[in-house]
Design a protein around this motif. Structure first.
Motif, mmCIF file in Angstrom:
data_model
loop_
_atom_site.group_PDB
_atom_site.id
_atom_site.type_symbol
_atom_site.label_atom_id
_atom_site.label_comp_id
_atom_site.label_asym_id
_atom_site.label_seq_id
_atom_site.Cartn_x
_atom_site.Cartn_y
_atom_site.Cartn_z
ATOM 1 N N VAL A 23 -29.690 6.509 -10.627
ATOM 2 C CA VAL A 23 -29.185 7.435 -10.968
ATOM 3 C C VAL A 23 -29.504 7.834 -12.501
ATOM 4 C CG1 VAL A 23 -27.723 9.467 -11.246
ATOM 5 C CG2 VAL A 23 -27.590 7.936 -9.230
ATOM 6 N N ASN A 24 -30.581 8.434 -12.826
ATOM 7 C CA ASN A 24 -30.958 8.484 -14.301
ATOM 8 C C ASN A 24 -29.878 9.518 -15.404
ATOM 9 O OD1 ASN A 24 -33.544 7.203 -14.166
ATOM 10 N ND2 ASN A 24 -33.978 8.848 -12.972
ATOM 11 N N ASP A 25 -29.891 9.430 -16.495
ATOM 12 C CA ASP A 25 -29.162 9.914 -17.340
ATOM 13 C C ASP A 25 -29.316 11.534 -17.230
ATOM 14 O OD1 ASP A 25 -27.734 7.647 -18.351
ATOM 15 O OD2 ASP A 25 -29.212 7.634 -19.985
ATOM 16 N N ASP A 26 -30.263 12.042 -16.774
ATOM 17 C CA ASP A 26 -30.641 13.449 -16.495
ATOM 18 C C ASP A 26 -30.132 13.885 -15.152
ATOM 19 O OD1 ASP A 26 -32.643 12.415 -15.161
ATOM 20 O OD2 ASP A 26 -34.207 13.570 -16.268
ATOM 21 N N ARG A 27 -29.496 12.978 -14.304
ATOM 22 C CA ARG A 27 -28.779 13.117 -13.026
ATOM 23 C C ARG A 27 -30.335 12.959 -11.966
ATOM 24 N NH1 ARG A 27 -23.987 17.298 -13.312
ATOM 25 N NH2 ARG A 27 -22.762 15.593 -12.557
ATOM 26 N N THR A 28 -31.326 12.704 -12.238
ATOM 27 C CA THR A 28 -32.551 12.632 -11.255
ATOM 28 C C THR A 28 -32.391 11.228 -10.576
ATOM 29 O OG1 THR A 28 -34.020 11.823 -12.965
ATOM 30 C CG2 THR A 28 -33.962 14.294 -12.540
ATOM 31 N N ILE A 29 -32.911 10.925 -9.548
ATOM 32 C CA ILE A 29 -32.698 9.874 -8.828
ATOM 33 C C ILE A 29 -34.297 9.397 -8.789
ATOM 34 C CG2 ILE A 29 -32.011 8.582 -6.705
ATOM 35 C CD1 ILE A 29 -30.014 10.781 -6.102
ATOM 36 N N THR A 30 -34.324 7.788 -9.287
ATOM 37 C CA THR A 30 -35.499 7.132 -9.069
ATOM 38 C C THR A 30 -35.441 6.125 -7.898
ATOM 39 O OG1 THR A 30 -36.034 7.598 -11.435
ATOM 40 C CG2 THR A 30 -37.083 5.679 -10.382
ATOM 41 N N VAL A 31 -36.216 6.231 -6.882
ATOM 42 C CA VAL A 31 -36.348 5.255 -5.810
ATOM 43 C C VAL A 31 -37.547 4.364 -6.024
ATOM 44 C CG1 VAL A 31 -36.503 4.943 -3.463
ATOM 45 C CG2 VAL A 31 -35.163 6.864 -4.509
#
Length: 122
Positions: A23-31
């Motif tokens: 969960v990135n600092d900008d609230r996007t999720i990287t899988v």
């Protein structure tokens, strides 16, 4: 030592380097690509993924809260999983880690899964 024990000892598998969902600092999720096809239809409690998330948001410390994964299967069924093993990252105390064990309920239907991280004050 048996031949099987020798063979197992000769294998070099390091599970500490398994990739995380982030969960990135900008609230996007990287899988990571390695986790995009982590389970198959019918799997039950055989795979656990670790999620790495910012510890703080505004004045809130997520390490003191309950963390859930809300998900929706391809057939529209929605459910929630309370994550396990919530901990502050050893190498960076501004991040938390938690685990999601993929159940048969998640994998009951084949196809892509939609999910989000939900954090609730205790």
């Amino acid at each position: 030592m048996s031949q099987a024990d020798n063979l197992l000892d000769s294998l070099s598998v390091d599970y500490t380097d398994e990739p995380y969902i982030t969960v990135n600092d900008d609230r996007t999720i990287t899988v990571p690509d390695e986790l995009k096809h982590i389970a198959v239809q019918g799997d039950h409690n055989i795979e656990t993924v670790t999620i790495d998330c910012p510890r703080y948001w505004d004045e809130y410390d997520f390490s003191t809260m309950k963390v859930y994964i809300n998900y929706m299967r391809p057939d529209g069924y929605k459910d929630s999983y309370r994550t396990k093993n919530l901990r502050v990252a050893e190498d960076e105390d501004t991040r938390i880690l938690f685990d999601w064990t993929i159940s048969g309920n998640v994998t009951a239907i084949k196809g892509s899964l939609s999910s989000l991280v939900y954090i609730e004050a205790s």
